[in-house]
Design an enzyme around this catalytic site. Structure first.
Site, PDB file in Angstrom:
ATOM      1  N   ASP A 153       0.685  -1.413  -0.217  1.00 34.55           N
ATOM      2  CA  ASP A 153      -0.049   0.122  -0.205  1.00 34.55           C
ATOM      3  C   ASP A 153       0.801   1.418  -0.031  1.00 34.55           C
ATOM      4  O   ASP A 153       0.096   2.789  -0.396  1.00 34.55           O
ATOM      5  CB  ASP A 153      -0.884  -0.118   1.053  1.00 34.55           C
ATOM      6  CG  ASP A 153      -0.493   0.096   2.354  1.00 34.55           C
ATOM      7  OD1 ASP A 153       0.543   0.033   2.887  1.00 34.55           O
ATOM      8  OD2 ASP A 153      -1.350  -0.103   3.249  1.00 34.55           O
ATOM      9  N   SER A 154       2.444   1.230  -0.158  1.00 40.50           N
ATOM     10  CA  SER A 154       3.130   2.553  -0.290  1.00 40.50           C
ATOM     11  C   SER A 154       2.823   2.523  -2.085  1.00 40.50           C
ATOM     12  O   SER A 154       3.044   4.201  -1.871  1.00 40.50           O
ATOM     13  CB  SER A 154       4.581   1.268  -0.419  1.00 40.50           C
ATOM     14  OG  SER A 154       4.783   0.627  -1.029  1.00 40.50           O
ATOM     15  N   ASP A 162      -1.020  -6.155  -0.290  1.00 45.05           N
ATOM     16  CA  ASP A 162      -0.977  -5.527   0.707  1.00 45.05           C
ATOM     17  C   ASP A 162      -2.592  -4.875   0.783  1.00 45.05           C
ATOM     18  O   ASP A 162      -3.086  -4.122   0.334  1.00 45.05           O
ATOM     19  CB  ASP A 162      -0.577  -4.421   1.016  1.00 45.05           C
ATOM     20  CG  ASP A 162       0.193  -3.691   1.657  1.00 45.05           C
ATOM     21  OD1 ASP A 162       0.072  -4.707   3.263  1.00 45.05           O
ATOM     22  OD2 ASP A 162       0.886  -2.768   2.017  1.00 45.05           O
ATOM     23  N   LYS A 222      -1.097  -9.352   2.976  1.00 42.43           N
ATOM     24  CA  LYS A 222      -0.403  -9.193   3.965  1.00 42.43           C
ATOM     25  C   LYS A 222      -1.247  -8.027   4.585  1.00 42.43           C
ATOM     26  O   LYS A 222      -2.097  -7.242   4.266  1.00 42.43           O
ATOM     27  CB  LYS A 222       1.245  -8.619   3.745  1.00 42.43           C
ATOM     28  CG  LYS A 222       1.883  -7.654   4.829  1.00 42.43           C
ATOM     29  CD  LYS A 222       3.009  -6.878   4.238  1.00 42.43           C
ATOM     30  CE  LYS A 222       3.102  -5.695   4.031  1.00 42.43           C
ATOM     31  NZ  LYS A 222       2.667  -4.342   5.098  1.00 42.43           N
ATOM     32  N   GLU A 239      -0.868  -5.619   9.109  1.00 39.56           N
ATOM     33  CA  GLU A 239      -0.422  -5.082   9.612  1.00 39.56           C
ATOM     34  C   GLU A 239      -1.265  -5.758  11.099  1.00 39.56           C
ATOM     35  O   GLU A 239      -2.614  -5.778  10.663  1.00 39.56           O
ATOM     36  CB  GLU A 239      -0.457  -3.302   9.049  1.00 39.56           C
ATOM     37  CG  GLU A 239       0.386  -2.457   8.151  1.00 39.56           C
ATOM     38  CD  GLU A 239       0.315  -1.535   8.127  1.00 39.56           C
ATOM     39  OE1 GLU A 239       0.480  -1.054   9.054  1.00 39.56           O
ATOM     40  OE2 GLU A 239       1.400  -0.919   7.275  1.00 39.56           O
ATOM     41  N   GLU A 287       9.300  -4.529  10.449  1.00 34.45           N
ATOM     42  CA  GLU A 287      10.083  -3.024  10.078  1.00 34.45           C
ATOM     43  C   GLU A 287       9.507  -1.803  11.214  1.00 34.45           C
ATOM     44  O   GLU A 287       9.610  -1.741  12.052  1.00 34.45           O
ATOM     45  CB  GLU A 287       7.948  -2.169   9.399  1.00 34.45           C
ATOM     46  CG  GLU A 287       9.153  -0.704   8.623  1.00 34.45           C
ATOM     47  CD  GLU A 287       7.520  -0.546   8.311  1.00 34.45           C
ATOM     48  OE1 GLU A 287       6.832  -1.512   7.575  1.00 34.45           O
ATOM     49  OE2 GLU A 287       7.663   0.836   7.607  1.00 34.45           O
TER      50      GLU A 287
HETATM   51  O1  KIV Z   1       3.727  -1.230   1.427  1.00 33.97           O
HETATM   52  C1  KIV Z   1       4.667  -1.533   1.829  1.00 33.97           C
HETATM   53  O2  KIV Z   1       5.290  -1.865   0.601  1.00 33.97           O
HETATM   54  C2  KIV Z   1       5.282  -2.131   2.577  1.00 33.97           C
HETATM   55  C3  KIV Z   1       6.167  -2.603   3.128  1.00 33.97           C
HETATM   56  C4  KIV Z   1       7.382  -1.638   3.523  1.00 33.97           C
HETATM   57  C5  KIV Z   1       6.718  -3.768   2.892  1.00 33.97           C
HETATM   58  O3  KIV Z   1       3.781  -3.077   4.127  1.00 33.97           O
END
Ligand code: KIV
Length: 285
Positions: free
Chosen positions: A45-46, A84, A114, A116, A183
């Site tokens: 989600d970056s 994500d 993924k 969090e 992280e």
């Molecule tokens: O969103 C993302 O790119 C991430 C990575 C930094 C692990 O969660």
């Protein structure tokens, strides 16, 4: 070659070599990352910050994630593609989380998701895994809840927080996740976590003792210029090279140097005659 599976990823904790993960948001990067032999492609989600121009990852929506996951998935043959889960797509209830996780697999071609969080999302991880969807956890600095953990800073430097993060990692591992991102935690803590759980740890700002490593691709190739976290190593600095190419293009077009005959088409004798007759009929002078 088929895509990597969770058992193959878990096996690498004992056999090595260390696991590699990079982010991708489009088909071209996905292809290059896959061809480089990287094990896991994370559609992080970056995306919100490095591609969509948001100030944080918080505004990213399910539809945006799915759109980019579909593109990434088309470029990957061998790596595992991980989607994500964006903020509020898994916090409401385990059932809601399962339904959103399912969309990454059914609609976007992902192999895993993924999410969090630690103990508080352990039941959610269990629910998603029980439906047959592989899950990667993410503890330590969790950007979606950065404000409630004191901002973008190293987590787990004091006993209380280090204990919380260790317990979070254990909870996510026990809930059935097949890997976990650590992280921004001190190397000593990531080493302890790596030794305390059976699934691979994937570090980002977590030192050399993890079972694998992840970076945001745009950071490590110098495409995201707004800021560069200390834990990033730039393997190439592309932005200045790209800017140089863009300026050269502007200058050559303005000067009439591009396109030259080299980049142009000629229609041959027949076309020359045809254009001549058109010119006689239509040209103003
Ligand atoms: O969103 C993302 O790119 C991430 C990575 C930094 C692990 O969660």
């Amino acid at each position: 070659m088929p895509r990597l599976t969770p058992p193959q990823i878990i096996e690498r904790k004992s056999t090595g070599p260390k696991l590699t993960m990079l982010t991708a948001y489009d088909v071209n990067f996905a292809r290059m990352i896959d061809e480089a032999g990287i094990d896991m492609v994370l559609v992080g989600d970056s995306l919100g910050m490095v591609v969509l121009g948001y100030e944080s990852t918080v505004p990213v929506t399910m539809e945006e994630m799915l759109h980019h996951c579909r593109a990434v998935s088309k470029g990957v043959n061998h790596a595992m593609v991980i989607g994500d889960m964006p903020f509020m797509s898994y916090q409401i209830s385990p059932e809601d989380a399962l339904s959103n996780a399912g969309r990454f697999i059914k609609e976007a071609g992902c192999d895993a998701v993924k999410l969090e969080g630690g103990k508080v999302v352990a039941d959610t991880v269990k629910r998603i895994v029980s439906a047959g969807i592989p899950v990667v956890g993410h503890v330590g600095l969790t950007p979606q809840s950065a404000s409630s953990i004191g901002g973008f800073k190293v987590q787990g430097r004091d006993l209380q927080r280090a204990k919380e993060i260790l317990e979070d990692a254990v909870a996510i591992s026990s809930a059935g996740a097949f890997a976990i991102v650590l992280e921004c935690v001190p190397s000593e803590l990531s080493a302890l976590i790596t030794d305390s759980i059976d699934i691979p740890t994937i570090g980002i700002g977590a030192g050399p003792k993890c079972d694998g490593q992840v970076l945001v691709t745009h950071d490590m190739i110098g495409l995201f210029e707004k800021f560069t976290p200390r834990f990033v190593k730039k393997y190439v600095d592309l932005a200045p090279q790209i800017k140089k190419a863009l300026s050269a293009y502007k200058q050559e077009v303005e000067a009439g140097e591009f396109p030259s005959n080299e980049e142009s088409f000629s229609g041959g004798e027949e076309a020359v005659l045809a254009i001549k007759s058109l010119k006689e009929k239509y040209a103003k002078t």
